[in-house]
Design a protein around this motif. Structure first.
Motif, PDB file in Angstrom:
ATOM      1  N   GLY A   1       7.329 -20.082  -7.558  1.00 51.15           N
ATOM      2  CA  GLY A   1       8.126 -18.991  -6.679  1.00 51.15           C
ATOM      3  C   GLY A   1       7.787 -19.006  -5.325  1.00 51.15           C
ATOM      4  N   GLY A   2       6.550 -19.757  -4.784  1.00 52.39           N
ATOM      5  CA  GLY A   2       6.152 -19.785  -3.509  1.00 52.39           C
ATOM      6  C   GLY A   2       7.088 -19.992  -2.497  1.00 52.39           C
ATOM      7  N   MET A   3       8.103 -21.226  -2.590  1.00 51.25           N
ATOM      8  CA  MET A   3       8.938 -21.238  -1.543  1.00 51.25           C
ATOM      9  C   MET A   3       9.978 -20.083  -1.130  1.00 51.25           C
ATOM     10  N   ARG A   4      10.241 -19.648  -2.449  1.00 47.18           N
ATOM     11  CA  ARG A   4      11.225 -18.675  -2.327  1.00 47.18           C
ATOM     12  C   ARG A   4      10.668 -17.296  -1.612  1.00 47.18           C
ATOM     13  N   ARG A   5       9.381 -17.201  -1.912  1.00 46.19           N
ATOM     14  CA  ARG A   5       8.741 -15.899  -1.214  1.00 46.19           C
ATOM     15  C   ARG A   5       8.728 -16.234   0.191  1.00 46.19           C
ATOM     16  N   LEU A   6       8.113 -17.496   0.732  1.00 51.83           N
ATOM     17  CA  LEU A   6       8.205 -17.837   2.065  1.00 51.83           C
ATOM     18  C   LEU A   6       9.441 -17.665   2.650  1.00 51.83           C
ATOM     19  N   LEU A   7      10.555 -18.241   2.104  1.00 52.77           N
ATOM     20  CA  LEU A   7      12.000 -17.967   2.797  1.00 52.77           C
ATOM     21  C   LEU A   7      12.183 -16.427   3.015  1.00 52.77           C
ATOM     22  N   ARG A   8      12.032 -15.704   2.069  1.00 52.94           N
ATOM     23  CA  ARG A   8      12.334 -14.290   1.969  1.00 52.94           C
ATOM     24  C   ARG A   8      11.577 -13.593   3.303  1.00 52.94           C
TER      25      ARG A   8
ATOM     26  N   GLY B   1     -10.516 -21.204  -4.897  1.00 54.71           N
ATOM     27  CA  GLY B   1     -11.169 -20.301  -4.346  1.00 54.71           C
ATOM     28  C   GLY B   1     -12.754 -20.321  -4.544  1.00 54.71           C
ATOM     29  N   GLY B   2     -13.064 -21.514  -5.399  1.00 57.51           N
ATOM     30  CA  GLY B   2     -14.598 -21.757  -5.880  1.00 57.51           C
ATOM     31  C   GLY B   2     -15.224 -22.632  -5.109  1.00 57.51           C
ATOM     32  N   GLU B   3     -14.642 -23.312  -3.967  1.00 61.91           N
ATOM     33  CA  GLU B   3     -15.371 -24.466  -3.262  1.00 61.91           C
ATOM     34  C   GLU B   3     -14.412 -24.733  -1.932  1.00 61.91           C
ATOM     35  N   LEU B   4     -15.178 -25.092  -1.130  1.00 65.58           N
ATOM     36  CA  LEU B   4     -14.489 -25.588   0.021  1.00 65.58           C
ATOM     37  C   LEU B   4     -13.778 -26.773  -0.106  1.00 65.58           C
ATOM     38  N   THR B   5     -12.946 -27.266   0.888  1.00 65.67           N
ATOM     39  CA  THR B   5     -12.199 -28.388   0.662  1.00 65.67           C
ATOM     40  C   THR B   5     -11.611 -28.957   2.330  1.00 65.67           C
ATOM     41  N   GLN B   6     -11.564 -30.248   2.358  1.00 67.48           N
ATOM     42  CA  GLN B   6     -11.057 -30.706   3.675  1.00 67.48           C
ATOM     43  C   GLN B   6      -9.763 -30.905   3.714  1.00 67.48           C
ATOM     44  N   SER B   7      -8.949 -30.691   2.456  1.00 72.75           N
ATOM     45  CA  SER B   7      -7.465 -30.712   2.580  1.00 72.75           C
ATOM     46  C   SER B   7      -6.742 -29.413   2.822  1.00 72.75           C
ATOM     47  N   ALA B   8      -5.767 -29.584   3.964  1.00 73.01           N
ATOM     48  CA  ALA B   8      -5.044 -28.684   4.098  1.00 73.01           C
ATOM     49  C   ALA B   8      -4.168 -28.326   2.961  1.00 73.01           C
ATOM     50  N   TRP B   9      -3.762 -29.333   2.450  1.00 75.62           N
ATOM     51  CA  TRP B   9      -2.614 -28.974   1.235  1.00 75.62           C
ATOM     52  C   TRP B   9      -3.371 -28.409   0.208  1.00 75.62           C
ATOM     53  N   ASN B  10      -4.443 -28.611  -0.161  1.00 76.03           N
ATOM     54  CA  ASN B  10      -5.291 -27.853  -1.186  1.00 76.03           C
ATOM     55  C   ASN B  10      -5.984 -26.623  -0.781  1.00 76.03           C
ATOM     56  N   ALA B  11      -5.635 -25.925   0.267  1.00 77.67           N
ATOM     57  CA  ALA B  11      -6.380 -25.026   0.743  1.00 77.67           C
ATOM     58  C   ALA B  11      -5.736 -23.445   0.758  1.00 77.67           C
ATOM     59  N   SER B  12      -6.206 -22.536   0.019  1.00 79.09           N
ATOM     60  CA  SER B  12      -5.749 -21.169  -0.249  1.00 79.09           C
ATOM     61  C   SER B  12      -6.119 -20.263   0.706  1.00 79.09           C
ATOM     62  N   GLY B  13      -7.160 -20.300   1.720  1.00 82.66           N
ATOM     63  CA  GLY B  13      -7.567 -19.534   2.443  1.00 82.66           C
ATOM     64  C   GLY B  13      -8.552 -20.256   3.586  1.00 82.66           C
ATOM     65  N   LEU B  14      -8.773 -19.561   4.616  1.00 83.76           N
ATOM     66  CA  LEU B  14      -9.820 -20.119   5.596  1.00 83.76           C
ATOM     67  C   LEU B  14     -11.187 -19.041   5.578  1.00 83.76           C
TER      68      LEU B  14
ATOM     69  N   TRP C   1       0.555 -21.212   3.923  1.00 83.04           N
ATOM     70  CA  TRP C   1       1.269 -22.108   3.323  1.00 83.04           C
ATOM     71  C   TRP C   1       0.695 -22.352   1.938  1.00 83.04           C
ATOM     72  N   ALA C   2      -0.228 -21.984   1.596  1.00 84.53           N
ATOM     73  CA  ALA C   2      -0.714 -21.971  -0.094  1.00 84.53           C
ATOM     74  C   ALA C   2       0.446 -21.510  -0.799  1.00 84.53           C
ATOM     75  N   ALA C   3       1.397 -20.731  -0.236  1.00 86.27           N
ATOM     76  CA  ALA C   3       2.476 -20.166  -1.347  1.00 86.27           C
ATOM     77  C   ALA C   3       3.434 -21.414  -1.685  1.00 86.27           C
ATOM     78  N   LEU C   4       3.208 -22.621  -1.162  1.00 88.41           N
ATOM     79  CA  LEU C   4       3.766 -23.683  -1.468  1.00 88.41           C
ATOM     80  C   LEU C   4       3.273 -24.498  -2.793  1.00 88.41           C
ATOM     81  N   ARG C   5       2.301 -23.965  -2.930  1.00 90.11           N
ATOM     82  CA  ARG C   5       1.383 -24.660  -4.315  1.00 90.11           C
ATOM     83  C   ARG C   5       1.703 -23.552  -5.415  1.00 90.11           C
ATOM     84  N   GLU C   6       2.527 -22.427  -5.235  1.00 88.35           N
ATOM     85  CA  GLU C   6       2.580 -21.358  -6.040  1.00 88.35           C
ATOM     86  C   GLU C   6       4.087 -21.380  -6.746  1.00 88.35           C
TER      87      GLU C   6
END
Length: 283
Positions: free
Chosen positions: A200-207, A263-276, A193-198
């Motif tokens: 063209g990400g919504m289009r790629r997710l839909l595809r 990618g440089g720090e951890l976060t508590q926010s799912a909206w601001n997360a690029s990975g796990l 879901w990090a694609a939503l912050r990129e």
């Protein structure tokens, strides 16, 4: 004599299970291995996952360097580094005193690893372990003995390079078999879901969703241009999906940390997360 920019690529019908067409090209591209360390040197995730791995290993087991001296006859504990590449993580892990079995499908990556990190005598740490290279497809690790390793690491979304859920679960089953009871697996995945912050990400997710609905791919699969390759493969996970695959292979997730968008720090926010990052133990 100058080496060719790529090693001869076997025909596509010899491509192993779980290896996408673009990945098959990637592992035979010699120039990618030669310049890999320089290419990722400024990637914030590289420094973050290095710290994360070293701190997690320190928390789950005593530092072997503190208990094994240069004259000791004991064997150091063994870490599996899955998708080891050129030894970016294998070297700092072995400096702690672990032996590292560095597994990668790319012969060029492993050759570069040996050139840079293969001489144990060059280290300034007397109790440092040894890096042992092993060329293998991560889906086909039958050669690994049961309970051979103390822990395993699979970082920089290496598992996302494995195409197909069944192949990923098979890989995770091999690691569950190869790691001793009480051992852990440290894993990194890119978050879908990090694609939503990129752009063209919504289009790629839909595809991706449409392709999965048609049975042409899995939701989360993507191909993209990467260093001269036009169809590099990556699977991005939902949190529920990666936990499901780990559970199917006998792993219990003990800890999940979200990686921030840069990618440089951890976060508590799912909206601001690029990975796990996930820390798992065997059931």
């Amino acid at each position: 004599m100058n080496q060719p920019p790529h090693s001869p690529r076997p025909p596509d019908w010899l491509r192993p299970p779980g290896v996408a067409a673009g990945t098959w090209q990637y592992v035979h591209q010699r120039t990618i291995a030669r310049h890999y360390d320089d290419f990722v040197a400024d990637t914030p995730l590289c420094e973050l996952d290095r710290r994360y791995v070293l701190e997690t290993l320190a928390a789950v087991s005593p530092a072997p360097a503190a208990t094994l001296g240069a004259e000791s006859d004991d064997f150091p504990p063994l870490i599996l580094d899955l998708g080891a590449g050129t030894g970016r993580l294998a070297d700092p892990v072995r400096q702690l005193g672990y032996d590292v079995l560095a597994v990668d499908l790319s012969q060029s990556m492993l050759e570069t690893l040996l050139e840079r990190h293969g001489d144990r005598a060059a280290t300034q740490t007397p109790a440092a372990g040894t890096i042992l290279p092993m060329r293998a497809n991560l889906v086909q690790l039958d050669a690994l003995a049961d309970a051979i390793a103390d822990h395993a690491i699979c970082m920089f979304s290496t598992i996302g390079m494995i195409q197909g859920r069944a192949n990923r679960v098979r890989f995770l089953c091999h690691i569950a078999r190869a790691v001793r009871p009480g051992g852990c697996l440290i894993l990194h995945v890119h978050r879908r879901w990090a694609a939503l912050r990129e752009t063209g990400g919504m289009r790629r997710l839909l595809r991706s969703w449409i392709d999965s609905f048609r049975g042409e791919a899995e939701f989360g699969d993507a191909t993209y241009a990467y260093r001269g390759l036009d169809k590099m493969f990556m699977h991005r996970f939902s949190e529920r999906e990666i936990q499901s695959e780990l559970k199917a292979a006998g792993w219990t997730v003990q800890r999940i940390d979200r990686v921030g968008l840069d990618g440089g720090e951890l976060t508590q926010s799912a909206w601001n997360a690029s990975g796990l990052f996930l820390v798992c133990t065997r059931e």
